[in-house]
Design an enzyme around this catalytic site. Structure first.
Site, PDB file in Angstrom:
ATOM      1  N   LYS A  85       1.080  -1.282  -0.103  1.00  0.00           N
ATOM      2  CA  LYS A  85       0.063   0.096   0.216  1.00  0.00           C
ATOM      3  C   LYS A  85       1.061   1.212   0.023  1.00  0.00           C
ATOM      4  O   LYS A  85       1.856   1.357   0.783  1.00  0.00           O
ATOM      5  CB  LYS A  85      -0.912  -0.189   1.263  1.00  0.00           C
ATOM      6  CG  LYS A  85      -1.818   1.112   1.415  1.00  0.00           C
ATOM      7  CD  LYS A  85      -2.876   0.820   2.432  1.00  0.00           C
ATOM      8  CE  LYS A  85      -3.899   1.780   2.645  1.00  0.00           C
ATOM      9  NZ  LYS A  85      -4.830   1.494   3.854  1.00  0.00           N
ATOM     10  N   SER A 163      -9.812   1.447   2.910  1.00  0.00           N
ATOM     11  CA  SER A 163      -8.620   2.296   2.114  1.00  0.00           C
ATOM     12  C   SER A 163      -7.658   1.717   1.420  1.00  0.00           C
ATOM     13  O   SER A 163      -6.843   2.132   0.682  1.00  0.00           O
ATOM     14  CB  SER A 163      -8.169   3.333   3.048  1.00  0.00           C
ATOM     15  OG  SER A 163      -7.197   2.826   3.947  1.00  0.00           O
ATOM     16  N   SER A 187     -10.100  -0.800   7.147  1.00  0.00           N
ATOM     17  CA  SER A 187      -9.255  -0.804   5.562  1.00  0.00           C
ATOM     18  C   SER A 187      -8.808  -2.038   5.159  1.00  0.00           C
ATOM     19  O   SER A 187      -8.281  -1.662   3.930  1.00  0.00           O
ATOM     20  CB  SER A 187      -8.374   0.403   5.865  1.00  0.00           C
ATOM     21  OG  SER A 187      -8.967   1.592   6.099  1.00  0.00           O
TER      22      SER A 187
END
Lengths: 476, 64
Positions: A85, A163, A187
């Site tokens: 990420k 996210s 997330s």
């Protein structure tokens, strides 16, 4: 002869890839090049790719091949490509945090998790897209990212979740064998559920967050997003452990040894029927019924339970808003916050600066009660089971809070399990359990602090009885 | 990474950013600011209704 890379390789487990590397079916360079090219070619199709690292990755894979030639084995991740990420720093390369104001940000050192993975021979092939600033101010649109809306490999008109959007879609589409995501409150679990992959949120403090963007110091966690519970265990074993650079480090190790934990038949699983039969969207209920049946087949005892009635939503919102606004105070005060993509997020971050010390302290004191009461809940059950999300991935064209005011059953059941378990810092595992309208749905398992091996053992048992985690979307 | 490579990467990232990101609003819609403050006020009221023993300390020394 050069190896032929088919979907059977792109969707293989870590164990399978490792075995084929060791048997010299292909080299690490060949494997890494194949995944890196696939990520570069197909990542943009899902708005999943933040930064390709193909050249660096091939250089690292060359070193791995030299080690393999000398039969110097570093473990099951050696030579395995992965994605991270884009809230994790990678020395000398841009780290955008998914946000336009940070598009040119470059750090001198790499996040501890990336260092650990590289030391064991795993090869980073790309940074993956995310919701801007991990959505800390609250967001209303799937497009709340500098990379555009995360698109779901099962249906590109649907959201991949947030996210950790790119981590979810990249693993689901076979662009990387595994990825690292982060969770403050949902997330990892949400994109894992929406994309049909397996996601593990570790206990707070088990995995170092050094080098990761801070959103909420007391709630941020990093974890693996993979094809199976087994793969999550293999990755967690590498990234877990103490780190003096992370003030929240629990300084605990993790060895993936599910075989030494209680068999499923000896477990008491707490669940709330109302979650599966009434709160879940109608299209998802058949899948959830099958998941409950598969859990019963393991021999585990299912016990009805519910969460203590506490203001989980208000607590989570207050704590994340206050800590996030403090972290991003320079962004807010400079006015650059207005460059973010989602107007609700801009407003939320600005308002967060106005939270009083009184409200923040009250929230943190009530949080102590949350921890105590949930600890007591685990005296009667070993694991909590609930839908990861109550519906499949929403359309990217719709506001994400479209269903916020829908009528819900009065019995809260375990509906607030994501905020509650994040407030308490507990581990969770999301497992694919079927489809609704062609989109994946998933269940989550939550256990006491540092019970990752127990969750993974149960998850592995579930995945030997089901094949939902092996389903593949049509990618190209 | 060389300076030239870094410049190329930065160029691609910022161009992605400029193409794909929604245009930032010219001015922050006042109703969103109001709604965000309202949300925090509601949170505050919810928390204020919760009675705590005086001995309850905040979860600062966080042990999961």
């Amino acid at each position: 002869m050069a190896a032929e890379f088919t979907d059977d390789i792109f969707f293989a487990s870590i164990g399978e890839l490792n075995a084929r590397l060791k048997s010299k079916e292909f080299s690490a360079v060949e494997l890494v090049r194949a995944f890196a090219r696939r990520l570069e070619q197909l990542g943009p199709r899902y708005n999943a790719l933040a930064l390709p690292l193909t050249d660096v990755a091939i250089r690292r894979a060359t070193d791995v091949d030299k080690e393999l030639k000398r039969e110097r084995y570093r473990g099951p991740l050696q030579g395995i490509p992965f994605g991270a990420k884009d809230l994790l720093s990678y020395a000398g390369h841009p780290t955008t945090w998914g946000a336009r104001p940070y598009a040119a940000q470059v750090f001198d050192s790499s996040a501890t998790v990336i260092d650990k993975l590289e030391k064991t021979g795993a090869v980073l092939v790309g940074k993956l897209a995310m919701v801007e600033l991990a959505g800390g101010g609250g967001y209303r649109s799937a497009a709340a990212s500098v990379f555009g809306p995360g698109l779901n490999p099962w249906d590109r008109t649907r959201w991949s979740g947030g996210s950790s959007s790119g981590s979810g879609s990249a693993v689901a589409a076979g662009l990387v064998p595994f990825a690292i995501g982060s969770e403050t409150s949902g997330s990892i679990l949400t994109p894992a559920a929406f994309c049909g992959i397996t996601g593990l949120r570790p206990t707070y403090g088990l995995v170092s967050r050094h080098g990761a963007m801070a959103l909420s110091w007391t709630m941020d966690k990093l974890g693996p997003m993979c094809r199976s519970a087994e793969d999550c265990g293999l990755v967690l074993a590498v990234i877990a452990g103490g780190d003096s650079n992370d003030p929240a480090s629990a300084h605990k190790s993790f060895y993936y040894t599910p075989q030494y934990y209680r068999a499923s038949k000896d477990l008491r699983i707490g669940y709330a029927p109302v979650d599966f039969a009434e709160r879940a969207q109608p299209a998802t209920r058949p899948a959830f019924e099958q998941a409950l049946a598969a859990m019963r087949e393991t021999g585990a005892k299912l016990i009805e339970t519910r969460l203590p009635d506490l203001p989980y939503g208000a607590l989570t919102s207050t704590i994340i808003s206050a800590e996030g606004a403090s972290v991003f105070e320079p962004l807010i005060q400079s006015g650059k916050v207005d460059e973010l993509a989602d107007p609700k997020q801009i407003a939320g971050l600005k308002a967060g600066l106005e939270i009083s010390a009184h409200d923040y302290l009250k929230a943190m004191r009530i949080r102590t009660i949350v921890q105590q009461k949930i600890r007591r809940l685990f005296e009667d059950v070993d694991v909590l089971l609930a839908p990861s999300r109550f519906g499949p991935a929403p359309k990217i064209s719709e506001p994400l809070d479209k269903h916020a005011n829908d009528a819900t059953p009065k019995d809260l059941g375990l509906s607030a399990l994501i905020p509650a378990s994040n407030l308490a810092g507990l581990p969770a595992l999301s497992l694919p359990c079927g489809f609704a309208d062609g989109l994946p749905v998933a269940i989550q398992l939550v256990g006491p602090a540092f019970s990752e091996n127990q969750l993974l053992a149960l998850g592995k048992d579930f995945q030997t009885r089901t094949d939902w985690h092996r389903k593949r979307p049509t990618v190209a | 990474m060389t300076r030239r490579e870094l410049a190329a990467v930065l160029g691609s990232v910022t161009s992605i950013a400029s193409v794909r990101a929604q245009e930032p609003p010219a001015s922050q819609p006042e109703d969103l600011n109001t709604a965000a403050r309202e949300q925090l006020r509601n949170n505050s009221e919810t928390l204020s209704k919760f009675d705590l023993p005086m001995s309850t300390e905040p979860a600062f020394l966080f042990k999961a």
